[in-house]
Design a protein around this motif. Structure first.
Motif, mmCIF file in Angstrom:
data_model
loop_
_atom_site.group_PDB
_atom_site.id
_atom_site.type_symbol
_atom_site.label_atom_id
_atom_site.label_comp_id
_atom_site.label_asym_id
_atom_site.label_seq_id
_atom_site.Cartn_x
_atom_site.Cartn_y
_atom_site.Cartn_z
ATOM 1 N N ARG A 271 42.507 52.915 24.868
ATOM 2 C CA ARG A 271 42.473 54.013 23.893
ATOM 3 C C ARG A 271 42.314 55.385 24.553
ATOM 4 O O ARG A 271 42.221 56.383 23.841
ATOM 5 C CB ARG A 271 41.306 53.802 22.916
ATOM 6 N N VAL A 272 42.289 55.430 25.878
ATOM 7 C CA VAL A 272 42.118 56.717 26.559
ATOM 8 C C VAL A 272 43.370 57.571 26.347
ATOM 9 O O VAL A 272 44.476 57.140 26.675
ATOM 10 C CB VAL A 272 41.872 56.509 28.066
ATOM 11 N N PRO A 273 43.223 58.789 25.821
ATOM 12 C CA PRO A 273 44.388 59.657 25.638
ATOM 13 C C PRO A 273 45.014 60.052 26.972
ATOM 14 O O PRO A 273 44.346 60.108 28.000
ATOM 15 C CB PRO A 273 43.802 60.888 24.926
ATOM 16 N N SER A 274 46.277 60.338 26.963
ATOM 17 C CA SER A 274 46.976 60.774 28.165
ATOM 18 C C SER A 274 46.351 62.059 28.696
ATOM 19 O O SER A 274 45.987 62.958 27.935
ATOM 20 C CB SER A 274 48.453 61.002 27.837
ATOM 21 N N GLY A 275 46.206 62.132 30.013
ATOM 22 C CA GLY A 275 45.699 63.343 30.634
ATOM 23 C C GLY A 275 44.192 63.458 30.719
ATOM 24 O O GLY A 275 43.673 64.496 31.121
ATOM 25 N N CYS A 276 43.472 62.391 30.378
ATOM 26 C CA CYS A 276 42.005 62.428 30.418
ATOM 27 C C CYS A 276 41.460 61.730 31.660
ATOM 28 O O CYS A 276 41.992 60.704 32.094
ATOM 29 C CB CYS A 276 41.411 61.722 29.194
#
Length: 228
Positions: free
Chosen positions: A104-109
């Motif tokens: 579930r980690v958003p892109s770019g984090c």
């Protein structure tokens, strides 16, 4: 046992290095697996709510009773502006829960894997991020004030970090001013380790995007070094 995490960095995974970078700090997505223990988890969330930085939080419930999950949900939604929940009907183990959150980690984090009994201080996560960027580290973690292997209570840890030989006074971890004085010399002195105990582990986006999820070994259930 609760693990208060200090704001400074003391150890990192020595066998993996990344190119040093001067890019602007990225948002940090914090993954917190938990099962039951709503009071400890809520205390973790109260500490996290004071943490500096652009944070997102993913809470992974590994089979908590409904009342305990609801307590955590209400606390998280009242304290955090960006929070998401993943639920499973039974405990599927630490690595399974962490991987569910990592998906579930958003892109770019950037990513922080955080135990629900780890209480971070306000500057801890940004300090981990800064040190990771500065030194080009793949995984970075903090020293603690509890009795664990990376505790400031241990003489060997204090010596490695260039701290005072004198043991910290009783109750120092409950006094922010004393804690600040005790650890101020450590932020520029990261120490190498062969492995990271991942009760609080910072992983930069460039590393996470290359390496992906944790290795899911079904032998790892609760404990058994699944988080090292």
């Amino acid at each position: 046992m609760p693990v208060p995490a200090m704001r400074c960095v003391v150890f990192f995974f020595k066998n993996h290095y990344l190119q040093r970078t001067a890019i602007l700090p990225k948002p940090i997505c914090v993954i917190i697996p938990f099962v039951g223990a709503h009071e400890i988890t809520n205390q973790c969330l109260h500490c996290l709510a004071t943490a500096k930085g652009d944070l997102r939080v993913v809470l992974v419930d590994n089979g908590s009773p409904e009342k305990e999950f609801e307590s955590v949900r209400l606390t998280a939604e009242s304290l955090l502006s960006r929070v998401e929940f993943v639920r499973f009907p039974k405990n599927l183990g630490f690595t399974f829960g962490v991987n569910a959150g990592l998906r579930r980690v958003p892109s770019g984090c950037d990513v922080v894997i955080l135990n629900n009994d780890c209480f971070v201080s306000a500057g801890c996560l940004l300090s981990l991020q800064k040190t990771s960027y500065t030194h080009g580290l793949a995984i970075t973690g903090p020293i603690t004030t509890d009795g664990g292997a990376e505790s400031v209570r241990k003489l060997a840890v204090r010596e490695e970090c260039g701290m005072s030989d004198e043991p910290p006074p009783d109750g120092f971890d409950r006094d922010p001013e004393t804690l600040q004085r005790s650890v101020s010399a450590v932020e520029t002195a990261p120490v190498s380790r062969n492995y990271i105990p991942m009760f609080c582990a910072f992983i930069p986006e460039v590393c996470f995007s290359r390496c992906g999820l944790l290795h899911r070994d079904e032998k790892y259930q609760s404990g058994l070094f699944a988080d090292n």
